[in-house]
Design a protein around this motif. Structure first.
Motif, PDB file in Angstrom:
ATOM      1  N   PRO A  33     -30.953  63.505  21.182  1.00 22.87           N
ATOM      2  CA  PRO A  33     -30.864  62.981  19.813  1.00 22.87           C
ATOM      3  C   PRO A  33     -31.605  63.836  18.789  1.00 22.87           C
ATOM      4  CG  PRO A  33     -31.409  61.228  21.354  1.00 22.87           C
ATOM      5  CD  PRO A  33     -31.524  62.519  22.110  1.00 22.87           C
ATOM      6  N   VAL A  34     -30.971  64.033  17.640  1.00 24.01           N
ATOM      7  CA  VAL A  34     -31.642  64.652  16.501  1.00 24.01           C
ATOM      8  C   VAL A  34     -32.667  63.653  15.994  1.00 24.01           C
ATOM      9  CG1 VAL A  34     -31.340  65.570  14.174  1.00 24.01           C
ATOM     10  CG2 VAL A  34     -29.591  65.986  15.917  1.00 24.01           C
ATOM     11  N   LYS A  35     -33.895  64.107  15.805  1.00 20.68           N
ATOM     12  CA  LYS A  35     -34.969  63.223  15.333  1.00 20.68           C
ATOM     13  C   LYS A  35     -34.971  63.233  13.812  1.00 20.68           C
ATOM     14  CE  LYS A  35     -35.952  65.199  18.672  1.00 20.68           C
ATOM     15  NZ  LYS A  35     -35.085  65.646  19.813  1.00 20.68           N
ATOM     16  N   ILE A  36     -34.651  62.096  13.182  1.00 17.83           N
ATOM     17  CA  ILE A  36     -34.549  62.022  11.728  1.00 17.83           C
ATOM     18  C   ILE A  36     -35.661  61.122  11.198  1.00 17.83           C
ATOM     19  CG2 ILE A  36     -33.092  61.372   9.785  1.00 17.83           C
ATOM     20  CD1 ILE A  36     -30.678  62.012  11.465  1.00 17.83           C
ATOM     21  N   GLU A 112     -25.230  68.356   7.164  1.00 15.91           N
ATOM     22  CA  GLU A 112     -25.056  67.645   8.430  1.00 15.91           C
ATOM     23  C   GLU A 112     -24.102  68.385   9.367  1.00 15.91           C
ATOM     24  OE1 GLU A 112     -22.238  65.870   5.388  1.00 15.91           O
ATOM     25  OE2 GLU A 112     -24.329  66.499   5.470  1.00 15.91           O
ATOM     26  N   ARG A 119     -26.673  71.730  17.249  1.00 17.71           N
ATOM     27  CA  ARG A 119     -26.763  70.917  18.464  1.00 17.71           C
ATOM     28  C   ARG A 119     -25.775  71.393  19.519  1.00 17.71           C
ATOM     29  NH1 ARG A 119     -24.112  66.909  20.460  1.00 17.71           N
ATOM     30  NH2 ARG A 119     -22.681  66.857  18.710  1.00 17.71           N
ATOM     31  N   LEU A 144     -22.356  62.610  13.964  1.00 18.68           N
ATOM     32  CA  LEU A 144     -23.227  62.701  15.137  1.00 18.68           C
ATOM     33  C   LEU A 144     -22.915  61.644  16.194  1.00 18.68           C
ATOM     34  CD1 LEU A 144     -26.802  63.661  13.956  1.00 18.68           C
ATOM     35  CD2 LEU A 144     -25.171  64.990  15.256  1.00 18.68           C
ATOM     36  N   TYR A 148     -28.375  60.628  17.209  1.00 21.54           N
ATOM     37  CA  TYR A 148     -29.605  60.799  16.439  1.00 21.54           C
ATOM     38  C   TYR A 148     -30.452  59.547  16.588  1.00 21.54           C
ATOM     39  CZ  TYR A 148     -27.816  57.721  12.739  1.00 21.54           C
ATOM     40  OH  TYR A 148     -27.338  56.643  12.033  1.00 21.54           O
TER      41      TYR A 148
END
Length: 450
Positions: A33-36, A112, A119, A144, A148
């Motif tokens: 997961p992308v950490k937002i 984005e 990724r 995504l 995320y």
């Protein structure tokens, strides 16, 4: 990529730890997961991102494996989507894990798509910050497709406020044998915990305010800058871009913000805001663009919420077991910002304590609603991982009338979930027919109290 000199500069930077956020973010390290990291401007997202980089560097990661981009810097001003992709691609090292940190990338149109390509194309771990909810628009969420995780950041908690101001917590027994909480300042002097909480309610939790030493003049200047940036960049300018260049009404926006700030903890409808504005002749029943006044107010309120300036809390019907669409409440993200807008109000402590408890429950991962029980109301129904608690907040429980008012709604509930009254002045009793009477300061300082 980060140079050795930049890594040394980061290592020597004066950054005060915010361990809860750093640990939460790093619990997802090296996972897909992308950490937002989201939250209002100036609440400390960039500093936490740098703390995360520092921790990763301490874990035998080389500076060359770090790519850090701060998009409010002139270094990246005007960068296009393709330029963003190429910048990262040229710095990715074959055969090594890369750590990509993007601070406020929404300034790049289509950012984005680049993140999604990173990724897919590179062996990388991605971290992103953003100062408004448009960052997680439906387009991005769809792109995504659940890949995320959002880490929500808020201004300083009361515990963090104490730490940032170089104070320590001390416990002592009073003459009745009860434990009291004191604060020890850097000189070693003791300060009553209630006085420190009052300072927190007065100055708020924006890290920059604590950094200048809780000066009234300096804090108001800093809060003015934060408020202006949020309003101009995250509300007015974005509204203009999304409406074909048509400018939003800055005066109307400020009046709505002032209305919400004055109404924290009270049930509010868009219709009531609209009626107030119509009575002040700030908006007509039909605007010049043909939209009903309530619809106009709704658009402004949504923009205010997306800038993380105010949070809306819905009512939950405890008998019908459903969320109600009308008469929600609004809480402001920081007490200092409210005082900047309205001035400090000594007689409004109850609502400010509610505001502080609401955000503390959010920090601890609870989903929060207002409880409706017939014609009675419970301040907060909070749920997390299948656990539910009921919470009332009041300044004092020493008045028998207040005691009855706060306890009766909780005692009407027939389930077995824990019930609490959080108060500054609790009197002698710790329990009243199954309801826990808890020091509000203890709650703010200790996770285990609730």
């Amino acid at each position: 990529m980060m140079t050795g000199e930049e890594a040394q500069k980061l290592e020597s930077a004066l950054l005060i730890e915010r361990k809860d956020y750093v640990n939460r973010i790093l619990s997802f390290r090296d996972q897909e997961p992308v950490k937002i990291i989201t939250g209002i401007r100036r609440c400390g997202k960039s500093s936490v991102m740098r703390l995360v980089i520092r921790r990763i560097l301490h874990d035998h990661v080389k500076p060359e494996q770090i790519i850090y981009m701060q998009f409010e810097s002139m270094s990246f001003n005007g960068m296009s989507l393709q330029e963003l992709y190429q910048y990262v691609k040229q710095r990715c090292r074959t055969g090594e894990k890369m750590y990509i940190f993007l601070d406020e990338p929404q300034l790049v149109e289509g950012w984005e798509k680049a993140v999604n390509s990173f990724r897919v194309d590179f062996d990388c771990d991605i971290y992103v910050t953003g100062s408004n909810a448009y960052l997680l628009s439906s387009e991005y969420a769809t792109l995504l497709s659940g890949r995320y995780v959002e880490i929500k950041m808020y201004p300083l908690s009361f515990r963090e406020f104490i730490s940032f101001n170089h104070m320590a917590v001390s416990k002592r027994k009073n003459f009745l044998g009860r434990t009291e909480t004191m604060m020890i300042d850097p000189s070693g002097a003791g300060i009553e915990a209630g006085q420190v909480l009052e300072a927190y309610m007065h100055y708020g939790g924006m890290p920059g305010v604590s950094a200048v030493g809780l000066s009234q003049e300096k804090s108001m200047m800093l809060l003015d800058g934060i408020y202006s940036t949020v309003v101009v960049r995250d509300i007015l300018e974005r509204n203009s871009r999304e409406n074909g260049g048509r400018k939003a009404d800055a005066l109307l926006l400020r009046k709505i913000i002032l209305f919400l700030a004055d109404s924290i903890g009270s049930s509010v409808s868009l219709s009531s805001i609209s009626r107030t504005l119509i009575s002040e002749r700030l908006v007509e029943n039909k605007t010049k663009h043909g939209a009903p006044a309530v619809q106009t107010v709704s658009l402004y309120v949504e923009a205010i919420k997306k800038a993380y300036l105010f949070y809306e809390i819905k009512r939950f019907d405890l008998r019908g077991k459903e969320k109600l669409k009308t008469l929600g409440k609004y809480y402001i993200v920081d007490p200092g910002l409210r005082n900047y807008l309205l001035g400090y109000r000594l007689g409004d402590t109850g609502h400010m304590l509610e505001n502080i408890v609401y955000f503390e429950l959010l920090r601890r991962g609870f989903e929060v609603a207002v409880g409706k029980l017939g014609d009675r109301e419970i301040d907060f129904v909070a749920e997390k991982q299948g656990k539910r608690i009921y919470v009332q907040v009041t300044q004092s429980m020493t008045d028998p009338k207040v005691w009855k008012r706060e306890l009766e709604p909780l005692q009407m509930l027939k389930d077995n979930y824990d019930k609490y009254v959080l108060t500054l002045y609790k009197g002698i009793d710790d329990n009243a027919e199954g309801v826990h009477i808890v020091s509000l300061i203890d709650f703010l300082l200790e996770d285990k109290v609730i």
